[in-house]
Scaffold this motif. Structure first.
Motif, PDB file in Angstrom:
ATOM      1  N   SER A  81       0.822  -1.212   0.000  1.00 43.56           N
ATOM      2  CA  SER A  81       0.000   0.000   0.000  1.00 43.56           C
ATOM      3  C   SER A  81       0.853   1.259   0.000  1.00 43.56           C
ATOM      4  O   SER A  81       0.433   2.296  -0.531  1.00 43.56           O
ATOM      5  CB  SER A  81      -0.962  -0.002   1.196  1.00 43.56           C
ATOM      6  OG  SER A  81      -0.316   0.311   2.421  1.00 43.56           O
ATOM      7  N   GLN A  86       1.552   4.381  -3.506  1.00 44.70           N
ATOM      8  CA  GLN A  86       1.152   5.766  -3.246  1.00 44.70           C
ATOM      9  C   GLN A  86       1.349   6.656  -4.469  1.00 44.70           C
ATOM     10  O   GLN A  86       2.306   6.499  -5.229  1.00 44.70           O
ATOM     11  CB  GLN A  86       1.965   6.330  -2.077  1.00 44.70           C
ATOM     12  CG  GLN A  86       1.634   5.713  -0.732  1.00 44.70           C
ATOM     13  CD  GLN A  86       0.232   6.059  -0.268  1.00 44.70           C
ATOM     14  OE1 GLN A  86      -0.114   7.224  -0.082  1.00 44.70           O
ATOM     15  NE2 GLN A  86      -0.586   5.030  -0.088  1.00 44.70           N
ATOM     16  N   ARG A 101      -2.911   8.831   0.381  1.00 45.88           N
ATOM     17  CA  ARG A 101      -2.688   9.226   1.771  1.00 45.88           C
ATOM     18  C   ARG A 101      -1.470  10.139   1.936  1.00 45.88           C
ATOM     19  O   ARG A 101      -1.564  11.232   2.499  1.00 45.88           O
ATOM     20  CB  ARG A 101      -2.524   7.996   2.660  1.00 45.88           C
ATOM     21  CG  ARG A 101      -2.266   8.405   4.124  1.00 45.88           C
ATOM     22  CD  ARG A 101      -1.509   7.416   4.941  1.00 45.88           C
ATOM     23  NE  ARG A 101      -1.050   8.038   6.176  1.00 45.88           N
ATOM     24  CZ  ARG A 101      -0.377   7.401   7.112  1.00 45.88           C
ATOM     25  NH1 ARG A 101      -0.079   6.125   6.981  1.00 45.88           N
ATOM     26  NH2 ARG A 101       0.034   8.057   8.187  1.00 45.88           N
ATOM     27  N   CYS A 122      -2.740   1.666   3.547  1.00 46.03           N
ATOM     28  CA  CYS A 122      -3.040   3.052   3.170  1.00 46.03           C
ATOM     29  C   CYS A 122      -3.754   3.103   1.828  1.00 46.03           C
ATOM     30  O   CYS A 122      -3.474   2.302   0.929  1.00 46.03           O
ATOM     31  CB  CYS A 122      -1.744   3.862   3.040  1.00 46.03           C
ATOM     32  SG  CYS A 122      -0.812   4.023   4.546  1.00 46.03           S
ATOM     33  N   VAL A 135      -7.023   5.430   5.283  1.00 47.94           N
ATOM     34  CA  VAL A 135      -6.374   4.258   5.864  1.00 47.94           C
ATOM     35  C   VAL A 135      -7.438   3.206   6.149  1.00 47.94           C
ATOM     36  O   VAL A 135      -8.561   3.537   6.548  1.00 47.94           O
ATOM     37  CB  VAL A 135      -5.636   4.621   7.179  1.00 47.94           C
ATOM     38  CG1 VAL A 135      -5.155   3.381   7.917  1.00 47.94           C
ATOM     39  CG2 VAL A 135      -4.456   5.548   6.891  1.00 47.94           C
ATOM     40  N   SER A 189      -1.544   4.853  12.532  1.00 48.44           N
ATOM     41  CA  SER A 189      -1.603   4.617  11.088  1.00 48.44           C
ATOM     42  C   SER A 189      -2.246   5.763  10.323  1.00 48.44           C
ATOM     43  O   SER A 189      -2.098   5.841   9.097  1.00 48.44           O
ATOM     44  CB  SER A 189      -2.367   3.325  10.785  1.00 48.44           C
ATOM     45  OG  SER A 189      -1.658   2.187  11.223  1.00 48.44           O
ATOM     46  N   VAL A 190      -2.972   6.648  11.006  1.00 49.07           N
ATOM     47  CA  VAL A 190      -3.601   7.780  10.323  1.00 49.07           C
ATOM     48  C   VAL A 190      -2.790   9.055  10.475  1.00 49.07           C
ATOM     49  O   VAL A 190      -3.208  10.117  10.010  1.00 49.07           O
ATOM     50  CB  VAL A 190      -5.047   8.017  10.809  1.00 49.07           C
ATOM     51  CG1 VAL A 190      -5.890   6.775  10.626  1.00 49.07           C
ATOM     52  CG2 VAL A 190      -5.086   8.487  12.268  1.00 49.07           C
ATOM     53  N   LEU A 239       2.628   3.743  10.056  1.00 54.04           N
ATOM     54  CA  LEU A 239       1.676   2.735   9.609  1.00 54.04           C
ATOM     55  C   LEU A 239       1.925   1.483  10.420  1.00 54.04           C
ATOM     56  O   LEU A 239       3.068   1.039  10.556  1.00 54.04           O
ATOM     57  CB  LEU A 239       1.850   2.439   8.112  1.00 54.04           C
ATOM     58  CG  LEU A 239       0.872   1.422   7.510  1.00 54.04           C
ATOM     59  CD1 LEU A 239      -0.557   1.966   7.531  1.00 54.04           C
ATOM     60  CD2 LEU A 239       1.278   1.035   6.099  1.00 54.04           C
TER      61      LEU A 239
END
Length: 294
Positions: free
Chosen positions: A29, A33, A101, A97, A205, A160-161, A91
């Motif tokens: 993930s 990106q 993100r 993600c 996420v 993770s966010v 993360l």
């Protein structure tokens, strides 16, 4: 030293302990990106399964660092120390993600040196990664009031966010490694007190629910939250709540609830009754104010 707002680079730190089932999806993930990460730093926190082999299969695209087995806060701090970027995204090894993100969070930070952190919304998935249809959002977010909102409750689902600016992360001392599993909440409070926190009202996420989630240990979280809040002076908490509500009486009502979470029951009850004289009649059942005896 001043924050460096001009570097359009971001490292991603992923702590991993016995995460062989999920870590490939997490790394994929990041590799997908729309704005590429400068580095993906995997901190292997003394895994006893095949986590390292699963991560190493990505070759030069990941950097694997050996952690000391002291938990996720220690692992994240170690990952940050190995980072060379001004912007750092976190993360967890069992989350993934959405493709935009990093780009969207970097846009919120670049050119805004007083922004210490940006967080986003998230969707819940089951253990296999299928969306449950549930979201974690923060529609009540107000930039100027966010510290007080955080004292009321943690409004950031997971590391993770979050993306942080390295300058501010270092300035507040990083994660408190003695507060697991509440070290995230503690860091958000310190960052919000030092700089600005921005929110992106988009689910960027996917948060995986499974039987090994740390957040499933509710009692441990409650006790660590108590210890986290007790690191802050009551007058500072009240000042943040006044900024949130504008009305001192409303702020004191909110403060009384925070005091109960701090297990400062006498102060909380006294403050509540000073603001709301009828509170004692409505709270004859003391279990309303105090946790049930165990």
């Amino acid at each position: 030293m001043t924050p460096n707002a001009g570097r359009a680079a971001c490292d991603v730190v992923i702590p991993a302990r016995n995460a062989e089932r999920y870590i490939a999806a997490a790394i994929d993930s990041i590799l997908a990106q729309s704005h590429a990460a400068s580095r993906i730093i995997i901190v292997n926190d003394q895994s006893t399964d095949h986590t390292v082999e699963a991560a190493a299969a990505f070759g030069h695209r990941v950097q694997i660092v050996d952690g000391a087995g002291r938990g996720s806060g220690s692992a994240r701090n170690l990952g940050v120390r190995h980072s060379g970027s001004d912007l750092i995204a976190f993360l967890d090894a069992d989350d993934v993600c959405h493709p935009d993100r990093l780009r969207l969070q970097m846009e919120a930070l670049i050119g805004n040196p007083d922004v210490a952190m940006v967080f986003c919304d998230a969707e819940y998935t089951d253990a296999s990664g299928r969306p449950t249809g549930a979201l974690f959002t923060c529609p009540e977010y107000r930039r100027e009031a966010f510290l007080g909102q955080l004292f009321e409750r943690n409004r950031v689902l997971t590391t993770s966010v979050a993306m942080v600016r390295r300058y501010w992360f270092d300035a507040v001392g990083g994660f408190d490694e003695h507060l697991s599993p509440s070290e995230e909440y503690d860091l958000w409070l310190r960052l919000a007190g030092a700089g600005r926190v921005e929110h992106i009202a988009q689910s960027l996420v996917s948060y995986r629910l499974h039987d090994r989630n740390v957040s499933s240990n509710r009692e441990a979280l409650r006790l660590c939250e108590r210890d986290t809040l007790n690191k802050h002076a009551v007058q500072d908490i009240r000042a943040a709540l006044v900024a949130t509500y504008g009305d001192p009486a409303q702020a004191d009502l909110a403060l009384s609830r925070v005091l109960f979470r701090m297990e400062r029951y006498h102060e909380g009850e006294t403050l509540l009754r000073s603001v709301d004289p009828g509170a004692s009649d409505r709270a004859r059942d003391r279990s309303v104010l105090r946790p049930a005896a165990r």
